[in-house]
Design an enzyme around this catalytic site. Structure first.
Site, mmCIF file in Angstrom:
data_model
loop_
_atom_site.group_PDB
_atom_site.id
_atom_site.type_symbol
_atom_site.label_atom_id
_atom_site.label_comp_id
_atom_site.label_asym_id
_atom_site.label_seq_id
_atom_site.Cartn_x
_atom_site.Cartn_y
_atom_site.Cartn_z
ATOM 1 N N SER A 195 -77.569 -51.917 -39.955
ATOM 2 C CA SER A 195 -77.053 -51.390 -41.226
ATOM 3 C C SER A 195 -77.343 -49.901 -41.376
ATOM 4 O O SER A 195 -77.103 -49.337 -42.439
ATOM 5 C CB SER A 195 -77.659 -52.155 -42.408
ATOM 6 O OG SER A 195 -79.052 -51.921 -42.471
ATOM 7 N N HIS A 200 -77.582 -58.185 -42.706
ATOM 8 C CA HIS A 200 -78.128 -59.553 -42.671
ATOM 9 C C HIS A 200 -77.091 -60.674 -42.607
ATOM 10 O O HIS A 200 -77.316 -61.676 -41.940
ATOM 11 C CB HIS A 200 -79.015 -59.806 -43.897
ATOM 12 C CG HIS A 200 -80.358 -59.148 -43.815
ATOM 13 N ND1 HIS A 200 -81.336 -59.546 -42.936
ATOM 14 C CD2 HIS A 200 -80.899 -58.111 -44.518
ATOM 15 C CE1 HIS A 200 -82.423 -58.797 -43.094
ATOM 16 N NE2 HIS A 200 -82.184 -57.907 -44.043
ATOM 17 N N GLU A 249 -85.522 -57.851 -38.937
ATOM 18 C CA GLU A 249 -85.199 -56.490 -39.403
ATOM 19 C C GLU A 249 -84.946 -55.512 -38.252
ATOM 20 O O GLU A 249 -84.016 -54.713 -38.315
ATOM 21 C CB GLU A 249 -86.298 -55.937 -40.313
ATOM 22 C CG GLU A 249 -86.421 -56.641 -41.669
ATOM 23 C CD GLU A 249 -85.223 -56.424 -42.609
ATOM 24 O OE1 GLU A 249 -84.368 -55.566 -42.330
ATOM 25 O OE2 GLU A 249 -85.151 -57.152 -43.618
ATOM 26 N N HIS A 293 -77.222 -52.636 -46.719
ATOM 27 C CA HIS A 293 -78.203 -53.246 -45.806
ATOM 28 C C HIS A 293 -78.079 -54.770 -45.786
ATOM 29 O O HIS A 293 -78.043 -55.391 -44.722
ATOM 30 C CB HIS A 293 -79.622 -52.834 -46.219
ATOM 31 C CG HIS A 293 -80.683 -53.615 -45.514
ATOM 32 N ND1 HIS A 293 -81.034 -53.385 -44.210
ATOM 33 C CD2 HIS A 293 -81.451 -54.657 -45.935
ATOM 34 C CE1 HIS A 293 -81.984 -54.248 -43.853
ATOM 35 N NE2 HIS A 293 -82.255 -55.039 -44.873
HETATM 36 N N1 HBI Z 1 -86.072 -58.155 -50.504
HETATM 37 N N2 HBI Z 1 -84.060 -57.821 -51.577
HETATM 38 C C1 HBI Z 1 -84.757 -57.929 -50.441
HETATM 39 N N3 HBI Z 1 -84.105 -57.790 -49.258
HETATM 40 C C2 HBI Z 1 -84.765 -57.877 -48.070
HETATM 41 O O1 HBI Z 1 -84.125 -57.743 -46.987
HETATM 42 C C3 HBI Z 1 -86.160 -58.117 -48.100
HETATM 43 C C4 HBI Z 1 -86.788 -58.257 -49.350
HETATM 44 N N4 HBI Z 1 -88.119 -58.482 -49.416
HETATM 45 C C5 HBI Z 1 -88.936 -58.608 -48.230
HETATM 46 C C6 HBI Z 1 -88.188 -58.458 -46.965
HETATM 47 N N5 HBI Z 1 -86.901 -58.226 -46.952
HETATM 48 C C7 HBI Z 1 -88.813 -58.582 -45.600
HETATM 49 O O2 HBI Z 1 -88.655 -57.375 -44.871
HETATM 50 C C8 HBI Z 1 -90.237 -59.010 -45.406
HETATM 51 O O3 HBI Z 1 -91.122 -58.195 -46.145
HETATM 52 C C9 HBI Z 1 -90.467 -60.453 -45.642
HETATM 53 FE FE FE Z 2 -83.685 -56.614 -44.777
#
Ligand code: HBI
Ligand code: FE
Length: 314
Positions: free
Chosen positions: A241, A182, A222, A177
């Site tokens: 992803s 990202h 997301e 993912h």
């Molecule tokens: N933590 N490791 C990780 N990866 C993410 O993509 C991620 C996260 N914490 C929160 C988050 N993404 C977001 O979806 C929001 O909750 C800010």
């Molecule tokens: Fe994410």
């Protein structure tokens, strides 16, 4: 009989929030959900070897210090197979369904099905494009800490692989993912400045504002889509992803609504399967302008010290 202590007022209970002035001050230890102890509905719950593997990789992330190289992981043949099959299947869909910014950045990372890439190498590539860097983390990081990291151009990334019994599904972020979803967008300059703006806004946000910011992040970074001519293309990492989610989006399986950054957004669900509605930006540039305007409305509350720390003019 001693009188019962008066219960503290909500104001006294809330510890004052310290705004971090550097990435060292962003806590990467507040993990929500599974971390290394998996719950019963996790695909790896009955696999002791998988759980031990998760503990080992999570411990490496926990002991990482800023400035040190990200630990190298020797991925097993089983992990490489999960990675390779996800990469190969997704790549076929990108040309038609990923937004142009994603496709432009994609070749920079030289992702190959026969090896899981090392976060340290990817972080170097990313630094050479937008200055973003990667910090390893043990699982789903607390949203405030996660968004705060973006203010310091840092993306917190997990390093473990999803369970091989469910290669198309993970209830939490994993290396597939983070890397496939990202990193290509974070290598795009206009997306990176948007991510930075969201991060800076999170430093200023109170609890209510943070909730809205997290939803904005969720429905764009997301699960966002963008219009390109008469097509709808994916730019959200949760779509790009996930083979199932990307097909669902490509097949028109969900409603597509315009995003209004100032209006309340639906509650986030992590567990309801594919999205029922995507929010679309009219164009990436126009959407970024509106999101930045919302972020700027929160940034007004920052002190000069914080503004300097995140590279904003005071
Ligand atoms: N933590 N490791 C990780 N990866 C993410 O993509 C991620 C996260 N914490 C929160 C988050 N993404 C977001 O979806 C929001 O909750 C800010
Ligand atoms: Fe994410």
């Amino acid at each position: 009989v001693a009188p019962a202590p008066a219960s503290p007022s909500p104001l006294q209970q809330a510890a004052p929030r310290r705004v971090p002035l550097g990435i060292q001050e962003v806590d990467n230890g507040a993990i929500l959900g599974f971390s290394a102890e998996l719950s019963e509905d996790h695909p790896g719950f009955h696999d002791a070897a998988y759980k031990q593997r998760r503990v080992n990789i999570c411990n490496l992330a926990r002991s990482h210090r800023i400035g040190e190289p990200i630990p190298h992981i020797s991925y097993t043949a089983e992990e490489v197979a999960v990675w390779g099959s996800a990469l190969t299947r997704l790549e076929h869909l990108f040309q038609q369904h990923a937004c142009k910014e994603f496709q432009r950045s994609w070749p920079l990372f030289d992702l190959r099905p026969d090896a899981v890439p090392q976060l340290e190498d990817l972080s170097q590539v990313l630094q050479g494009t937008t200055g973003f860097r990667i910090r390893p983390v043990a699982g789903l990081l607390h949203p405030r800490d996660f968004l705060n990291g973006l203010a310091f151009r840092t993306f917190h990334s997990t390093q473990y692989m999803r369970h091989s019994s469910k290669p198309d599904y993970t209830p939490e972020p994993d290396v597939i993912h983070e890397v496939i979803g990202h990193l290509p967008m974070l290598a795009d300059p206009s997306f990176a400045s948007l991510a930075h703006a969201i991060g800076v806004a999170s430093l200023a946000a109170d609890e209510e504002q943070l909730k809205h910011l997290v939803k904005l992040y969720w429905y764009t970074v997301e699960f966002g889509v963008v219009r390109e001519g008469s097509d709808v293309k994916a730019f959200g990492a949760g779509i790009l992803s996930s083979y199932g989610e990307l097909q669902h989006m490509a097949a028109g399986g969900a409603e597509v609504a315009p995003l209004d950054v100032w209006q309340p957004l639906p509650k986030i669900s992590y567990k309801d399967g594919y999205q029922k509605r995507y929010f679309a930006l009219e164009s990436f540039e126009a959407g970024a302008v509106e999101l930045q305007a919302y972020c700027a409305s929160l940034q007004a509350g920052l002190t000069d010290e914080v503004r300097a720390a995140v590279g904003l003019a005071s």
